[in-house]
Scaffold this motif. Structure first.
Motif: not given
Ligand SMILES: Nc1ncnc2c1ncn2[C@@H]1O[C@H](COP(=O)(O)OP(=O)(O)OP(=O)(O)O)[C@@H](O)[C@H]1O
Ligand SMILES: [Mg+2]
Lengths: 288, 240
Positions: B39, B41-42, B46, B193
């Motif tokens: 989902a 923010g998973a 990162t 997703q």
């Molecule tokens: N630059 C940042 N500073 C602080 N927190 C961050 C940053 N980038 C991401 N996060 C937090 O880290 C967590 C993981 O984010 P990430 O972008 O890796 O998720 P994702 O699985 O790729 O989500 P999406 O499907 O929306 O792309 C989230 O809670 C997000 O809010």
């Protein structure tokens, strides 16, 4: 006729101002780096030219090459090992550090060369001129300087749009964060940008040294002219920078024609007028 | 089993005090296509950013092609053979399509991927090569972003949500490229997703949930209920 003369002199002067501006604009464009010591670097280049020609007795043309090489090398190393450390999301640290650098450079120059104003003599070139009629006479030196400025700007333009380095610099300007994903090393690319800018600064400093008197405190005024030319022309466009330099140069010579005291003021007024009427400059960048 | 191309153990990541990833174990075999689902923010993006060195990876355990790459800068990771199609495409707006592609080759290795090969993979781009990258449709921009990553002839290609915001027909075109890329010897990780798309393309699936791997398996062995639970952290029956 005197006005046409002033206009033409202004255009020629604009070439030099465009060179002042190009280095500043390049560093800001590639890495959002505002170099407050820019004018002092120009003056340092002028002193380097003076030292090599007058003191070391180097041939002036060899002198120009020498100054360009020294400034470019210093630019690379200074960016790589000093200025890169203050680069980040915040634009303030570079301003503070280069402000400090500006004061250090001015004092160092004062210590080494005294406060006397200097000039690099150009011999017969100094007086040679081309007369178009009784009133309008263009000095050969200003013409050559204008041609040199055009050549440097054209070279920059070519590097930016026709070489792999230029591509990398433009990409870095767009989105530096992901350039490493394409194998680019930001620290190295930033240093290359400053190296290029410093090469331009070197030429600008040499031309300054041949054109007017300069002393250790001449930098900040040159920085101001550079800023004004950049803003008038619009950021991120080399030919816009040339136009900005020319507008500033013409405003100054026209001002001086009215009254010698108005030279610098007229330039500032032209700058303010553009800022009010076209805040993004006469030739804003079309994309990005 | 032979040594995997990529092996990650106990990987963690932080944004300041906020922990985004917890003890991630992950591997990709030579020639494998792996999908990461999860989902918003998973932690999927990162995770990819840590692998590429864009996000600090000091002290982690990331073995790629037999050597440790944790703590290495992103440009050097790229030279080792990992390329990424970043989230949101991120084309360079002042570069033409062709220049965007060429820049991908800057520090890369030689191999089957050249300008011609990319135009052959995505014929739509051929007539646009002089256009600025940003003047294209979303799908074409995504093709450029993929082509740009391929130009370095990576051993491993990481794709972050290459279907995001695109029409189903375009998504199909783009995913049609995945097997062709794979056949030329590149292993692939897709973050997706769209679970259906992920199941269709991948040999193996990892599901991320709140910074942890909540499920792994092959598309054949995973049930819809398993995935729903691992994806949302709730039982489908409960949710219903
Ligand atoms: N630059 C940042 N500073 C602080 N927190 C961050 C940053 N980038 C991401 N996060 C937090 O880290 C967590 C993981 O984010 P990430 O972008 O890796 O998720 P994702 O699985 O790729 O989500 P999406 O499907 O929306 O792309 C989230 O809670 C997000 O809010
Ligand atoms: Mg993401």
């Amino acid at each position: 006729m005197v006005w046409i003369n002033a206009l033409l002199q202004g255009v020629l002067l604009g070439g030099l101002y465009a060179l002042f501006a190009a280095g500043l604009s390049l560093m800001f464009g590639v890495m959002r780096f505002v170099n407050i010591a820019h004018g002092d670097f120009i003056v340092v280049a002028a002193y380097l030219m003076m030292t090599s020609v007058l003191i070391a007795g180097v041939n002036p043309f060899v002198g120009i090459g020498l100054v360009v090489v020294i400034m470019a090398a210093a630019g690379y190393l200074g960016q790589r090992f000093l200025l890169n450390r203050v680069l980040g999301k915040d634009i303030l640290p570079p301003i503070l550090v280069t402000f400090g650098l500006s004061i250090i450079l001015q004092n160092a120059l004062l210590e080494i060369f005294s406060a006397d104003s200097r000039r690099v003599q150009t011999g017969w070139l100094e007086t040679a001129s081309i007369s178009l009629n009784d009133v309008v006479a263009l000095g050969l030196l200003p013409i050559l300087m204008f041609v040199a400025a055009l050549a440097v700007l054209a070279l920059l333009q070519w590097i930016f749009y026709h070489t792999a380095l230029g591509r990398l610099l433009r990409a870095t300007s767009d989105d530096a964060e992901i350039v490493p994903l394409m194998g680019g090393n930001n620290a190295h690319i930033f240093a290359l940008a400053t190296m290029l800018a410093s090469g331009v600064v070197a030429v600008a400093g040499v031309l300054l040294a041949m054109k007017t008197n300069f002393d250790p405190t001449a930098g900040p005024a040159r920085l101001l002219f550079a800023f004004e030319a950049v803003i008038i022309g619009g950021l991120g466009n080399i030919w816009g920078t040339l136009a900005g330099g020319i507008v500033l140069g013409v405003a100054q010579t026209i001002g001086a024609q009215i009254d010698t005291g108005y030279q610098v003021l007229a330039g500032h007024l032209a700058f303010l007028a553009v800022l009010v009427l076209r805040p993004r400059g006469l030739f804003p960048k079309t994309i990005g | 089993m032979t040594q995997p191309l990529l092996e990650v153990r106990g990987l963690t990541a932080f944004y300041g005090d906020f922990q985004a990833l917890f003890e991630i174990g992950f591997s990709v075999a030579e020639d494998e296509t792996v999908a990461i689902i999860g989902a918003n923010g998973a932690g999927k993006s990162t995770f990819l950013r840590v692998l590429t060195g864009l996000h600090a990876s000091v002290g982690q355990d990331i073995v790629f092609s037999g050597s440790q790459i944790a703590g290495i800068s992103a440009d050097r990771v790229h030279k080792r053979g990992i390329a990424m199609v970043p989230e949101g495409r991120r084309l360079f707006p002042s570069l033409s399509v062709e220049e965007n592609l060429l820049i991908g080759a800057s520090g890369g290795r030689d191999g089957p991927w050249t300008l011609d090969a990319v135009y052959d993979l995505f014929p739509d781009l051929t007539s646009k090569r002089r256009n600025p990258g940003t003047a294209l449709s979303g799908g074409q921009q995504q093709m450029v972003a993929i082509g740009r990553a391929l130009m370095s002839n990576p051993k491993l290609l990481l794709c972050d949500e290459i279907s995001l915001g695109l029409a189903p027909k375009i998504i199909k075109d783009i995913y049609a490229a995945v097997p062709r890329i794979h056949d030329l010897g590149t292993s692939i990780v897709v973050v997706e997703q769209d679970v259906g798309q992920a199941l269709a393309v991948a040999d193996r699936i990892y599901c991320f949930q709140e910074g942890r791997v909540s499920l792994t398996g092959t598309p054949e062995t995973l049930t819809r209920a398993d995935i729903a639970k691992a994806y949302f952290g709730i039982d489908e029956e409960e949710a219903a």
